[in-house]
Design an enzyme around this catalytic site. Sequence first.
Site, PDB file in Angstrom:
ATOM      1  N   ASN A 113      46.494  39.804  27.083  1.00 43.35           N
ATOM      2  CA  ASN A 113      47.322  39.005  26.170  1.00 43.35           C
ATOM      3  C   ASN A 113      48.195  38.149  27.076  1.00 43.35           C
ATOM      4  OD1 ASN A 113      47.612  40.229  23.080  1.00 43.35           O
ATOM      5  ND2 ASN A 113      47.058  41.811  24.555  1.00 43.35           N
ATOM      6  N   ASN A 173      50.380  51.507  28.678  1.00 43.70           N
ATOM      7  CA  ASN A 173      49.505  50.435  28.223  1.00 43.70           C
ATOM      8  C   ASN A 173      48.107  50.826  28.707  1.00 43.70           C
ATOM      9  OD1 ASN A 173      48.164  48.050  27.683  1.00 43.70           O
ATOM     10  ND2 ASN A 173      49.871  46.751  28.340  1.00 43.70           N
ATOM     11  N   GLU A 232      57.300  44.449  29.054  1.00 44.94           N
ATOM     12  CA  GLU A 232      56.350  45.539  29.337  1.00 44.94           C
ATOM     13  C   GLU A 232      56.972  46.628  30.197  1.00 44.94           C
ATOM     14  OE1 GLU A 232      52.169  44.924  29.983  1.00 44.94           O
ATOM     15  OE2 GLU A 232      52.430  42.775  29.632  1.00 44.94           O
ATOM     16  N   CYS A 287      44.964  43.095  31.751  1.00 43.39           N
ATOM     17  CA  CYS A 287      45.811  41.897  31.762  1.00 43.39           C
ATOM     18  C   CYS A 287      46.330  41.533  33.146  1.00 43.39           C
ATOM     19  CB  CYS A 287      46.936  42.057  30.743  1.00 43.39           C
ATOM     20  SG  CYS A 287      47.766  40.489  30.361  1.00 43.39           S
ATOM     21  N   LYS A 293      47.579  51.058  32.627  1.00 43.29           N
ATOM     22  CA  LYS A 293      47.902  49.829  33.366  1.00 43.29           C
ATOM     23  C   LYS A 293      48.919  50.056  34.480  1.00 43.29           C
ATOM     24  CE  LYS A 293      49.417  45.067  32.199  1.00 43.29           C
ATOM     25  NZ  LYS A 293      49.722  44.195  31.019  1.00 43.29           N
ATOM     26  N   GLU A 318      43.362  43.783  25.405  1.00 43.05           N
ATOM     27  CA  GLU A 318      44.530  44.645  25.619  1.00 43.05           C
ATOM     28  C   GLU A 318      45.309  44.764  24.305  1.00 43.05           C
ATOM     29  OE1 GLU A 318      47.754  42.529  27.440  1.00 43.05           O
ATOM     30  OE2 GLU A 318      48.487  44.297  28.529  1.00 43.05           O
TER      31      GLU A 318
END
Lengths: 308, 308
Positions: B196, B109, B145, B171, B126, B47
Amino acid sequence: MTRIVRVGGAQMGPVARSDTKERTVERLIALLRAAHGRGCELVVFPELALTTFFPRWYAEPGEMDGYFETEMPGPATRPLFEEARRLGVGFYLGYAELSVQAAGARRFNTSILVDGSGVIVGKYRKIHLPGHSDYENERRHQHLEKRYFEVGDTGFRVWDAFGGRVGMAICNDRRWVETYRVMGLQDVEIILIGYNTPAADSLSDEPEELRMFHNHLTMQAGAYQNSTWVVGVAKAGIEDGHRLIGGSAIIAPTGEIVAQASTDADELIVADCDLDRCHYYRANIFNFARHRRPEFYQRIVSQAGADR
Amino acid sequence: MTRIVRVGGAQMGPVARSDTKERTVERLIALLRAAHGRGCELVVFPELALTTFFPRWYAEPGEMDGYFETEMPGPATRPLFEEARRLGVGFYLGYAELSVQAAGARRFNTSILVDGSGVIVGKYRKIHLPGHSDYENERRHQHLEKRYFEVGDTGFRVWDAFGGRVGMAICNDRRWVETYRVMGLQDVEIILIGYNTPAADSLSDEPEELRMFHNHLTMQAGAYQNSTWVVGVAKAGIEDGHRLIGGSAIIAPTGEIVAQASTDADELIVADCDLDRCHYYRANIFNFARHRRPEFYQRIVSQAGADR
């Protein structure tokens, strides 16, 4: 009110076809007393705890009715209820249920939750029935749950009991993510699961070690991903010539196993389950309201099988 | 057509804030060449592979635009695509995507799936964004995020590629059972996941060992319960003073880890993924059409948070 529930997982060794229910209930009572002696307020027994795992044999459903209970408690199980009430210990019990209704007999693979006064406070009927409904010649052994039981009609409920939110599931239900999630979405804090799992697959050479890994993997993931305690309790050992895995386990909301059986016999495992430990993950990494995105989950309910 | 796909998991050590994208892409190309040397036809990168994990810093979203890609390939990433085409190796790449649309800038993302001819065949944005959107003083580190990215709008899709059914997630998606299930219901055979993951929780003293256990537990359960391969690939090590866990792993449909990274640095793990191994469980214990009971799963889509 304390939020720590001391739970006993009462694994059972095999129950032979020739054993009487009265004899088997004596074993359950011995485990119940042992649990009381260790301070437990809730004891979890296996799936179909009163009999051998009869779905391994092929017959007409009516011929198996001797394995089913038509009342609970009934003559054979009443001593268990009485001892539970006397000791003030609640329990989860799995059994085959024959419900005679106006429309005819209905058969379910059932569990009940009984409180410390001996009163049934919850009933669950198994939804994920594994196996098949007809004799299949290519199998080394039969697994005829779909023959002898209907799909349960209770849904996955959660009860206020033992100072917390208690859910139930049975055996193969534990492999299905939906089982845990539907209860997680009702704030479940402890899920009780009895099981009978053959040590050998009927169609492959899958090693027993891998089957034990799957047993724990699914319950540990279900616990962690829903921030709940999980108590999985086996009937184990060589039962009428067929080996069942043991591995009964009590699992924390971290997914860690905190107690695990080490025999294939009648064996009690005990853990202090602090229900408040469910809160941290539930408020953060698994804060469902904040992070879940049901608008992208539609396939989970709109289709049963895969569809490209 | 062979159904064995040799897959490389290209774990990366840290990417410093001061590193240029050109330098980071050189590292990706070195990993791609190493994978080609070992016969891989598909390489999975982490990611946000092109930059440091910038959501640990608080800023106005527009101030972070240097970490985002406005075109793919762009000037910095074109050499990776060219080398992939030259070698005939496909890849999964995670990056921050800035999509300038009529209604304004949108930030996601994102991951892409690139085939062996260097063509983008799939894109995923994501869905399960962890963390928070505002500065939170009580946290030891920030995880913003939800500030820098919108929830993805692609849903969980599965592509016909590399001779099989390929899915993508990113993730935190790997912790959510719905991620795997929605792809399982599209016959996915291999799910590619970059991640991550900070080694420390921002609010608790959870040990790193437990966080690694959760990393593997969720991917292993997702693989087994959906009869699919899973390839999870980390950015790892101490990045700008913040430690990320490694533990990149390739997981079989049995839930077993068949390859695992043993460093926190740039490291390639390789496995031959036989996509036909997805069939056995899918036809038997996890035969969705035969065993799933969506009529009891309604809460999974009708509510986001818990509701008693």
